[in-house]
Enzyme design. Structure first.
Site, PDB file in Angstrom:
ATOM      1  N   GLY A   1       0.731  -1.223  -0.084  1.00  0.00           N
ATOM      2  CA  GLY A   1      -0.115   0.214   0.019  1.00  0.00           C
ATOM      3  C   GLY A   1       0.708   1.336   0.053  1.00  0.00           C
ATOM      4  O   GLY A   1       1.857   1.318   0.892  1.00  0.00           O
ATOM      5  N   VAL A  55      -3.010  -6.757  -3.914  1.00  0.00           N
ATOM      6  CA  VAL A  55      -2.847  -7.791  -2.930  1.00  0.00           C
ATOM      7  C   VAL A  55      -4.004  -8.531  -2.750  1.00  0.00           C
ATOM      8  O   VAL A  55      -5.080  -7.875  -2.378  1.00  0.00           O
ATOM      9  CB  VAL A  55      -2.151  -7.204  -1.581  1.00  0.00           C
ATOM     10  CG1 VAL A  55      -2.073  -8.325  -0.578  1.00  0.00           C
ATOM     11  CG2 VAL A  55      -0.995  -6.481  -1.883  1.00  0.00           C
ATOM     12  N   GLU A  64     -16.741  17.651   6.198  1.00  0.00           N
ATOM     13  CA  GLU A  64     -16.129  18.307   5.196  1.00  0.00           C
ATOM     14  C   GLU A  64     -16.477  18.221   3.862  1.00  0.00           C
ATOM     15  O   GLU A  64     -16.242  19.217   2.997  1.00  0.00           O
ATOM     16  CB  GLU A  64     -14.504  17.396   5.219  1.00  0.00           C
ATOM     17  CG  GLU A  64     -13.545  17.913   6.455  1.00  0.00           C
ATOM     18  CD  GLU A  64     -12.206  17.840   6.036  1.00  0.00           C
ATOM     19  OE1 GLU A  64     -11.754  16.760   5.624  1.00  0.00           O
ATOM     20  OE2 GLU A  64     -11.383  18.722   6.462  1.00  0.00           O
TER      21      GLU A  64
HETATM   22  C1  LIG Z   1     -12.530  12.512   2.889  1.00  0.00           C
HETATM   23  C2  LIG Z   1     -11.539  12.253   3.797  1.00  0.00           C
HETATM   24  C3  LIG Z   1     -10.975  13.144   4.501  1.00  0.00           C
HETATM   25  C4  LIG Z   1     -10.150  12.832   5.527  1.00  0.00           C
HETATM   26  N1  LIG Z   1      -9.478  13.852   6.270  1.00  0.00           N
HETATM   27  C5  LIG Z   1      -8.614  13.733   7.044  1.00  0.00           C
HETATM   28  C6  LIG Z   1      -7.815  14.745   7.813  1.00  0.00           C
HETATM   29  O1  LIG Z   1      -7.883  16.009   7.558  1.00  0.00           O
HETATM   30  N2  LIG Z   1      -6.645  14.556   8.461  1.00  0.00           N
HETATM   31  C7  LIG Z   1      -6.617  13.156   9.020  1.00  0.00           C
HETATM   32  O2  LIG Z   1      -5.350  12.873   9.668  1.00  0.00           O
HETATM   33  N3  LIG Z   1      -7.280  12.119   8.135  1.00  0.00           N
HETATM   34  C8  LIG Z   1      -8.059  12.190   7.406  1.00  0.00           C
HETATM   35  N4  LIG Z   1      -8.869  11.209   6.684  1.00  0.00           N
HETATM   36  C9  LIG Z   1      -8.065   9.876   7.162  1.00  0.00           C
HETATM   37  C10 LIG Z   1      -7.015   9.383   6.490  1.00  0.00           C
HETATM   38  O3  LIG Z   1      -7.190   9.734   4.812  1.00  0.00           O
HETATM   39  C11 LIG Z   1      -6.802   7.803   6.521  1.00  0.00           C
HETATM   40  O4  LIG Z   1      -6.679   7.749   7.969  1.00  0.00           O
HETATM   41  C12 LIG Z   1      -5.566   7.533   5.926  1.00  0.00           C
HETATM   42  O5  LIG Z   1      -5.712   7.680   4.605  1.00  0.00           O
HETATM   43  C13 LIG Z   1      -5.088   6.429   6.227  1.00  0.00           C
HETATM   44  O6  LIG Z   1      -3.957   5.869   5.438  1.00  0.00           O
HETATM   45  P1  LIG Z   1      -3.314   4.691   5.109  1.00  0.00           P
HETATM   46  O7  LIG Z   1      -2.004   5.033   4.681  1.00  0.00           O
HETATM   47  O8  LIG Z   1      -3.347   3.637   6.083  1.00  0.00           O
HETATM   48  O9  LIG Z   1      -4.280   4.081   4.012  1.00  0.00           O
HETATM   49  P2  LIG Z   1      -4.821   4.944   2.541  1.00  0.00           P
HETATM   50  O10 LIG Z   1      -4.684   6.196   2.498  1.00  0.00           O
HETATM   51  O11 LIG Z   1      -6.333   4.039   2.514  1.00  0.00           O
HETATM   52  O12 LIG Z   1      -3.784   3.959   1.546  1.00  0.00           O
HETATM   53  C14 LIG Z   1      -3.852   2.534   1.281  1.00  0.00           C
HETATM   54  C15 LIG Z   1      -3.240   2.506  -0.021  1.00  0.00           C
HETATM   55  O13 LIG Z   1      -3.097   0.808  -0.412  1.00  0.00           O
HETATM   56  C16 LIG Z   1      -3.631   0.742  -1.677  1.00  0.00           C
HETATM   57  N5  LIG Z   1      -4.328  -0.526  -1.707  1.00  0.00           N
HETATM   58  C17 LIG Z   1      -5.390  -0.916  -0.836  1.00  0.00           C
HETATM   59  N6  LIG Z   1      -5.771  -2.063  -1.215  1.00  0.00           N
HETATM   60  C18 LIG Z   1      -4.920  -2.555  -2.118  1.00  0.00           C
HETATM   61  C19 LIG Z   1      -4.551  -3.826  -2.466  1.00  0.00           C
HETATM   62  N7  LIG Z   1      -5.469  -4.998  -2.178  1.00  0.00           N
HETATM   63  N8  LIG Z   1      -3.564  -4.098  -3.123  1.00  0.00           N
HETATM   64  C20 LIG Z   1      -2.605  -3.180  -3.510  1.00  0.00           C
HETATM   65  N9  LIG Z   1      -2.834  -2.041  -3.055  1.00  0.00           N
HETATM   66  C21 LIG Z   1      -3.962  -1.672  -2.238  1.00  0.00           C
HETATM   67  C22 LIG Z   1      -4.377   2.026  -2.156  1.00  0.00           C
HETATM   68  O14 LIG Z   1      -4.609   2.095  -3.316  1.00  0.00           O
HETATM   69  C23 LIG Z   1      -3.906   3.242  -1.276  1.00  0.00           C
HETATM   70  O15 LIG Z   1      -2.892   3.620  -2.100  1.00  0.00           O
HETATM   71  C24 LIG Z   1      -9.805  11.485   5.835  1.00  0.00           C
HETATM   72  C25 LIG Z   1     -10.401  10.371   5.047  1.00  0.00           C
HETATM   73  C26 LIG Z   1     -11.290  10.979   4.269  1.00  0.00           C
HETATM   74  C27 LIG Z   1     -11.896   9.743   3.511  1.00  0.00           C
END
Ligand SMILES: Cc1cc2nc3c(=O)[nH]c(=O)nc-3n(C[C@H](O)[C@H](O)[C@H](O)COP(=O)(O)OP(=O)(O)OC[C@H]3O[C@@H](n4cnc5c(N)ncnc54)[C@H](O)[C@@H]3O)c2cc1C
Length: 391
Positions: A8, A76, A164
């Site tokens: 990811g 994945v 938001e």
């Molecule tokens: C509209 C919105 C506004 C938000 N605003 C805020 C904010 O202001 N402040 C804050 O702190 N948080 C905010 N959040 C929460 C924040 O976006 C998440 O907590 C954060 O994105 C989590 O990060 P991550 O790296 O765990 O996952 P993600 O950002 O979801 O990244 C996961 C990655 O893995 C990839 N992936 C997924 N499944 C697979 C697979 N099976 N195989 C290969 N690749 C895969 C995806 O394409 C992605 O690139 C917001 C969320 C949303 C939806």
């Protein structure tokens, strides 16, 4: 050669890779991601409302990664913890010595009938774009249909993402009214929330300010109103019906389905990790970001899932992979919040900044703060060039 695999390329995964590459380890670093680009999840509500284009919130992974990192674009589908193998949709299974799982979040429907079929979630660029298309096509159709439901929008949930999104929506609607020719005074926007609280992470005075801001711009709030069913043209709460042809589903998220599919001991696709972020009985495996559930030692409760916490976890996980490789003791994850910033459209918002007490902010100053937070994240995950190109 030792292989460190990161799954990811969201906030957590990309930051782990950058930290590992920066440490100049001899290990082979492999990043697996389903897209060739990283997207800023924290700005998806803007893409969905049409106040930003997808190009504003994505950047090319290959351009931003050091040459030492191998990037594999694939989905994945499973993780075999005991044999240390990751299954992919199109490639042969990959073996690892160390794994950092950062597969992120998906929309949570809580098993509510019709939510998946008729609700439009905001969880990646494709779903945000689909929600925007649905909104604009439905509003445009009013010209010929004169059906009031084409001008009715229901936003499900009143947490961070919903609020938001509503902020961007009420900013964008007057522009769309001019462009598409629908009467602004007949637009109806309802926000439906099961709990009695809106924006539960903020203090009451800021919540009141945000609610008043959105109410003045036409949003009707319905709290203590649990959704029991979603239909093609209505959101149902027991004997109440909120009719609309656009239904935005932002009630909450769960972790990636790959977690449950791979047989982890999980709840809503999140795994409770140890205090060094490794998985029980698998010291070579770390979970970070929205697939992890991390207890806060102070409150005993789980930390919320946010980009801010995901990036802090990434720093600890990267350091702990390196520590294990070197036979050193891993460090405990600790987190100190910098605060929370919630935008209300491009020019306003509310914020609580945790520095020497809590500083509460509202109005235009918050939009500047939000811009800084967003740009800082791009800067930290990519580079200065990417930040400049995205403006
Ligand atoms: C509209 C919105 C506004 C938000 N605003 C805020 C904010 O202001 N402040 C804050 O702190 N948080 C905010 N959040 C929460 C924040 O976006 C998440 O907590 C954060 O994105 C989590 O990060 P991550 O790296 O765990 O996952 P993600 O950002 O979801 O990244 C996961 C990655 O893995 C990839 N992936 C997924 N499944 C697979 C697979 N099976 N195989 C290969 N690749 C895969 C995806 O394409 C992605 O690139 C917001 C969320 C949303 C939806």
């Amino acid at each position: 050669m030792t292989t460190i695999m990161v799954l990811g390329a969201g906030y957590a995964g990309l930051r782990v890779v950058k930290k590992l590459a920066h440490a100049k380890t001899d290990a082979h670093i492999v990043l697996v991601n389903q897209n060739e680009y990283h997207y800023e999840s924290t700005q998806l509500h803007q893409v969905a409302a049409g106040t930003k284009e997808p190009a504003d919130v994505v950047f090319d992974l290959r351009k931003s990664l050091p040459d030492s990192v191998e990037l594999i674009i694939d989905k994945v589908v499973g993780i075999d913890q005991d044999n240390r193998k990751v299954s992919l949709e199109h490639h042969d299974p990959l073996s690892y010595d160390y794994l950092v799982n950062a597969l992120g979040f998906e929309s949570e429907t809580f098993g509510i009938k019709g939510a998946e079929e008729y609700g439009w979630p905001l969880v990646d660029v494709d779903t945000a774009l689909a929600a925007r298309k649905k909104l604009e096509q439905t509003l445009a159709r009013y010209q010929t249909s004169h059906d009031p439901l084409d001008l009715s929008i229901v936003v499900c949930g009143a947490g961070f993402t919903s609020i938001e999104y509503l902020g961007e929506l009420v900013y964008r609607l007057p522009q769309l009214s001019k462009r598409l020719g629908f009467p602004m005074d007949q637009v109806k926007v309802d926000c439906i929330e099961a709990s009695p609280k809106i924006l539960p992470m903020f203090s009451k005075d800021l919540v009141d300010w945000a609610v008043d801001y959105l109410r003045k711009r036409g949003v009707n709030f319905h709290t203590s109103t649990p959704i029991t069913e979603v239909r093609q043209d209505a959101v149902v709460s027991n004997d109440q019906e909120f009719k609309a042809h656009t239904i935005i589903w932002t009630t909450g998220v769960r972790g990636s389905h790959v977690i449950a599919d791979s047989g982890y001991n999980q709840k809503r696709n999140r795994v409770v990790v140890r205090d060094d972020l490794s998985v029980e009985q698998h010291p070579e495996e770390f979970l970070v970001g929205d697939v992890s559930a991390v207890p806060d030692p102070q409150s005993g409760r789980l930390y919320p899932t946010t980009a801010q916490i995901s990036m802090a976890q990434a720093d600890t996980a990267a350091a702990n992979v390196l520590a294990r490789m070197r036979g050193q003791e891993p460090q405990r994850f600790t987190f100190r919040s910098l605060g929370t910033v919630c935008s209300l459209g491009p020019h306003d918002g509310v914020a609580e900044i945790d520095r020497m007490g809590t500083l509460k902010l509202k109005g235009k100053v918050v939009s500047v703060l939000k811009w800084i937070v967003n740009e800082r994240s791009v800067l930290e995950l990519a580079d200065v060039r990417t930040m400049l190109e995205s403006n």
